[in-house]
Design an enzyme around this catalytic site. Structure first.
Site, PDB file in Angstrom:
ATOM      1  N   GLY A  50     -48.457 -15.690  -3.402  1.00 51.13           N
ATOM      2  CA  GLY A  50     -48.222 -15.646  -4.843  1.00 51.13           C
ATOM      3  C   GLY A  50     -47.018 -16.455  -5.278  1.00 51.13           C
ATOM      4  O   GLY A  50     -46.542 -17.349  -4.563  1.00 51.13           O
ATOM      5  N   ILE A 193     -31.886 -14.813 -15.111  1.00 43.98           N
ATOM      6  CA  ILE A 193     -31.793 -14.971 -13.659  1.00 43.98           C
ATOM      7  C   ILE A 193     -32.316 -16.338 -13.205  1.00 43.98           C
ATOM      8  O   ILE A 193     -31.628 -17.076 -12.491  1.00 43.98           O
ATOM      9  CB  ILE A 193     -32.513 -13.798 -12.961  1.00 43.98           C
ATOM     10  CG1 ILE A 193     -31.721 -12.501 -13.240  1.00 43.98           C
ATOM     11  CG2 ILE A 193     -32.612 -14.047 -11.470  1.00 43.98           C
ATOM     12  CD1 ILE A 193     -32.179 -11.285 -12.504  1.00 43.98           C
ATOM     13  N   GLY A 280     -38.182 -15.897 -19.597  1.00 43.29           N
ATOM     14  CA  GLY A 280     -38.925 -14.697 -19.221  1.00 43.29           C
ATOM     15  C   GLY A 280     -40.339 -15.033 -18.770  1.00 43.29           C
ATOM     16  O   GLY A 280     -40.747 -16.186 -18.733  1.00 43.29           O
ATOM     17  N   HIS A 453     -14.185  -2.761   9.181  1.00 44.13           N
ATOM     18  CA  HIS A 453     -13.122  -3.580   8.605  1.00 44.13           C
ATOM     19  C   HIS A 453     -12.970  -4.858   9.427  1.00 44.13           C
ATOM     20  O   HIS A 453     -12.991  -4.778  10.657  1.00 44.13           O
ATOM     21  CB  HIS A 453     -11.798  -2.807   8.631  1.00 44.13           C
ATOM     22  CG  HIS A 453     -10.635  -3.607   8.142  1.00 44.13           C
ATOM     23  ND1 HIS A 453     -10.423  -3.843   6.802  1.00 44.13           N
ATOM     24  CD2 HIS A 453      -9.642  -4.262   8.812  1.00 44.13           C
ATOM     25  CE1 HIS A 453      -9.330  -4.584   6.659  1.00 44.13           C
ATOM     26  NE2 HIS A 453      -8.844  -4.863   7.865  1.00 44.13           N
TER      27      HIS A 453
HETATM   28  P1  NAD Z   1     -34.939 -13.222 -17.798  1.00 46.94           P
HETATM   29  O1  NAD Z   1     -35.514 -12.178 -18.663  1.00 46.94           O
HETATM   30  O2  NAD Z   1     -34.110 -12.851 -16.619  1.00 46.94           O
HETATM   31  O3  NAD Z   1     -34.022 -14.204 -18.659  1.00 46.94           O
HETATM   32  C1  NAD Z   1     -34.479 -14.865 -19.796  1.00 46.94           C
HETATM   33  C2  NAD Z   1     -33.278 -15.144 -20.668  1.00 46.94           C
HETATM   34  O4  NAD Z   1     -33.689 -15.998 -21.710  1.00 46.94           O
HETATM   35  C3  NAD Z   1     -32.701 -13.895 -21.303  1.00 46.94           C
HETATM   36  O5  NAD Z   1     -31.322 -13.895 -21.091  1.00 46.94           O
HETATM   37  C4  NAD Z   1     -33.074 -14.061 -22.781  1.00 46.94           C
HETATM   38  O6  NAD Z   1     -32.105 -13.477 -23.624  1.00 46.94           O
HETATM   39  C5  NAD Z   1     -33.101 -15.549 -22.926  1.00 46.94           C
HETATM   40  N1  NAD Z   1     -33.937 -16.075 -23.996  1.00 46.94           N
HETATM   41  C6  NAD Z   1     -35.130 -15.616 -24.424  1.00 46.94           C
HETATM   42  N2  NAD Z   1     -35.627 -16.418 -25.387  1.00 46.94           N
HETATM   43  C7  NAD Z   1     -34.730 -17.421 -25.556  1.00 46.94           C
HETATM   44  C8  NAD Z   1     -34.671 -18.557 -26.396  1.00 46.94           C
HETATM   45  N3  NAD Z   1     -35.662 -18.861 -27.233  1.00 46.94           N
HETATM   46  N4  NAD Z   1     -33.590 -19.360 -26.307  1.00 46.94           N
HETATM   47  C9  NAD Z   1     -32.578 -19.073 -25.444  1.00 46.94           C
HETATM   48  N5  NAD Z   1     -32.586 -18.015 -24.623  1.00 46.94           N
HETATM   49  C10 NAD Z   1     -33.649 -17.199 -24.680  1.00 46.94           C
HETATM   50  O7  NAD Z   1     -36.179 -14.136 -17.382  1.00 46.94           O
HETATM   51  P2  NAD Z   1     -36.266 -15.354 -16.358  1.00 46.94           P
HETATM   52  O8  NAD Z   1     -34.925 -15.756 -15.894  1.00 46.94           O
HETATM   53  O9  NAD Z   1     -37.157 -16.358 -17.003  1.00 46.94           O
HETATM   54  O10 NAD Z   1     -37.017 -14.676 -15.160  1.00 46.94           O
HETATM   55  C11 NAD Z   1     -38.342 -14.205 -15.327  1.00 46.94           C
HETATM   56  C12 NAD Z   1     -38.616 -12.999 -14.471  1.00 46.94           C
HETATM   57  O11 NAD Z   1     -38.559 -13.318 -13.112  1.00 46.94           O
HETATM   58  C13 NAD Z   1     -37.636 -11.883 -14.725  1.00 46.94           C
HETATM   59  O12 NAD Z   1     -38.370 -10.685 -14.829  1.00 46.94           O
HETATM   60  C14 NAD Z   1     -36.774 -11.863 -13.518  1.00 46.94           C
HETATM   61  O13 NAD Z   1     -36.337 -10.558 -13.209  1.00 46.94           O
HETATM   62  C15 NAD Z   1     -37.708 -12.413 -12.451  1.00 46.94           C
HETATM   63  N6  NAD Z   1     -36.906 -13.133 -11.466  1.00 46.94           N
HETATM   64  C16 NAD Z   1     -36.134 -12.423 -10.618  1.00 46.94           C
HETATM   65  C17 NAD Z   1     -35.335 -13.082  -9.726  1.00 46.94           C
HETATM   66  C18 NAD Z   1     -34.481 -12.297  -8.797  1.00 46.94           C
HETATM   67  O14 NAD Z   1     -34.741 -11.121  -8.587  1.00 46.94           O
HETATM   68  N7  NAD Z   1     -33.421 -12.865  -8.250  1.00 46.94           N
HETATM   69  C19 NAD Z   1     -35.271 -14.455  -9.703  1.00 46.94           C
HETATM   70  C20 NAD Z   1     -36.045 -15.142 -10.585  1.00 46.94           C
HETATM   71  C21 NAD Z   1     -36.854 -14.464 -11.480  1.00 46.94           C
END
Ligand code: NAD
Length: 478
Positions: A50, A193, A280, A453
């Site tokens: 995936g 993220i 997102g 430690h």
């Molecule tokens: P996210 O939700 O972490 O971050 C998206 C960010 O974009 C948010 O801070 C939001 O406020 C902002 N945003 C939304 N619309 C916007 C706009 N029009 N202009 C500017 N900013 C805007 O989503 P992501 O980073 O795209 O990640 C997607 C998913 O994948 C999440 O659910 C995340 O948890 C998952 N993911 C997890 C990991 C990890 O666990 N390390 C890594 C990558 C992705």
């Protein structure tokens, strides 16, 4: 274990059909097979794994490792060890990421499926009734008759419709991981993220980075005091970080992508070589013919489930991104085992007390349980301790003193409610806090647990000692 089925026949039977071969799907399939079920796993792509294995968690961590090596080499000059400017061979990096890291894992998965006699069908699956799924395989349409199904069809990056999405310079996370080139100027829309992990990678490779975030802080789900050390470090590295700002328009021009901004901190329109949109992900619930099976899908595309992972149709289960946030692989695999075990007649349920979050940024950010923001919003009486890594010998020895380990406990019982860590390796360190929460530990339990430690793990015990009043590594005024 049952014998494998002849996957060349046009009709197959499954005691458990799994739709989707990501971490949720393959875990569900393997667990169900281990519990004696005849399993068919339908996956759109010819490799299992995936998004996470192929175009997500795993390749991004491989690239983040390179970023770490580059940044560490640069920073070691301050301790008297200097290296030359790194030579970046993109072909070799891509080959290493794709063939040595990702392929090793996906090949391993297909071996695990064979060992367990799981029949893997390649092709897009669509429900045609509550007992049948049709799969468009390269050899033609196949029908799987199932007794039980587990939907694990995941999510995809959210697109902003008004952007020129056909322009290859406008990327989603998959495009960014493909590493087509190293743009001189990269704009990242979304300071979450994915945005900040890829910013770290491209900055290390030499791009000038600008981040635009809609909210008033980066990584809005995490407490502001933990995000601060990360923000302060990357503010020095990147060209710009704009908060409370959004992208109003992107135009494709020959010279680059012309971007106009809107909001409190909005700058003048500007030209970028590439733009990464990371705002997102949205669930794939509306793309699998769920209506033919009578499975409820909500407006956003999520499939509601109970704590047994059951949808409104009792023999159809759903797990992973498609059932709701947080969209994290470790949530999906946990749910996968619950679904497979419930089908096998076990009394399993999703009862995890927390799902930890990690941003593999530099410094890393990790948190679990209750955040301080949520505790305040919910009026929960808590006590807090924050141990500064500037007082950790191990942190100082790596040249990184900006970290913090924060612990929240119940004001009366001192039971652990939540923890957050910012600093190198925070993602590894948070697991101890998760275990402490799941075991019902209080601050005393943690403070009386001897930590080796010198390690960064000590900082968790030190935070507990701050609550207990037994800390000697720093002075806390009574
Ligand atoms: P996210 O939700 O972490 O971050 C998206 C960010 O974009 C948010 O801070 C939001 O406020 C902002 N945003 C939304 N619309 C916007 C706009 N029009 N202009 C500017 N900013 C805007 O989503 P992501 O980073 O795209 O990640 C997607 C998913 O994948 C999440 O659910 C995340 O948890 C998952 N993911 C997890 C990991 C990890 O666990 N390390 C890594 C990558 C992705």
């Amino acid at each position: 274990m049952t014998a494998p089925q002849d996957s060349s026949s046009s009709e197959l039977h499954a005691e458990v059909l799994v739709l989707g071969g990501g971490p949720g799907g393959y875990t569900a399939a393997f667990r169900a097979a281990d519990l004696g079920k005849k399993v068919v796993l339908a996956e759109r792509y010819p490799v299992l794994g995936g998004v996470c294995l192929n175009v997500g968690c795993i390749p991004s961590k491989a690239l983040l490792h390179l970023a770490h090596v580059i940044h560490s080499a640069e920073e070691s000059a301050a301790f008297g060890v200097s290296f030359g400017h790194p030579n970046i061979d993109l072909d070799k990096i891509r080959d290493w990421k794709n063939n040595r890291v990702v392929k090793t894992l996906t090949t391993g998965l297909s071996g695990l499926a064979k060992q367990r006699q799981v029949t893997v069908l390649t092709g897009v699956g669509q429900f045609t009734s509550d007992k049948t799924l049709s799969v468009a395989t390269p050899e033609g349409e196949k029908t799987v008759r199932f007794d039980n199904a587990i939907i694990a069809a995941g999510s995809q990056p959210t697109k902003i419709p008004v952007f020129p999405n056909d322009d290859p310079r406008l990327m989603d996370s998959t495009g960014a991981l493909a590493l087509a080139d190293i743009p001189k100027r990269l704009l990242i829309v979304g300071g979450g993220i994915i945005g900040l992990e890829m910013a770290n990678v491209y900055h290390a490779l030499g791009s000038k980075i600008t981040v635009v975030e809609l909210m008033d802080q980066l990584i809005p789900g995490c407490d502001a005091d933990l995000v601060k050390p990360l923000h302060q470090r990357i503010a020095k590295q990147y060209e710009n970080i704009f908060l409370k700002t959004k992208v109003a328009k992107i135009e494709s021009t020959e010279e680059g992508l012309k971007v106009s901004f809107e909001g409190e901190g909005a700058p003048e329109s500007d030209l970028f070589d590439r733009v990464l949109v990371a705002v997102g992900r949205r669930p794939n619930g509306k793309l699998i013919g769920a209506e033919a099976a009578g499975v409820t899908v909500n407006e956003q595309g999520f499939i509601p489930v109970d704590d047994r992972q059951r949808t409104n149709v009792p023999h159809i289960y759903a797990i992973g991104d498609i059932v709701g946030n947080p969209m994290l692989a470790h949530k999906a695999t946990h749910e996968a085992k619950v679904a497979a075990e419930v089908i096998a007649g076990h009394h399993s349920a999703f009862q995890a007390l927390t799902i930890p979050s990690v941003a593999y940024t530099d410094p890393e950010l990790a948190w679990m349980g209750l955040t301080e923001t949520a505790a305040k919003a919910q009026g929960i009486a808590y006590e807090k301790a924050t141990f500064p890594w500037a007082a950790s010998g191990r942190a100082l020895g790596t040249g990184r003193r900006e970290g913090l380990t924060k612990l929240l406990v119940d004001k009366e019982t001192k039971r652990i409610l939540g923890a957050g860590i910012v600093g190198p390796n925070a993602g590894e360190l948070i697991a101890e806090a998760v275990l402490a929460l799941e075991m019902g530990a209080d601050a005393e339990d943690v403070s009386l647990t001897i930590h080796p430690h010198p390690t960064l793990s000590e900082t968790f015990a030190f935070a507990a000692e701050m609550i207990e009043g037994s800390i000697t590594d720093i002075y806390v005024k009574k």
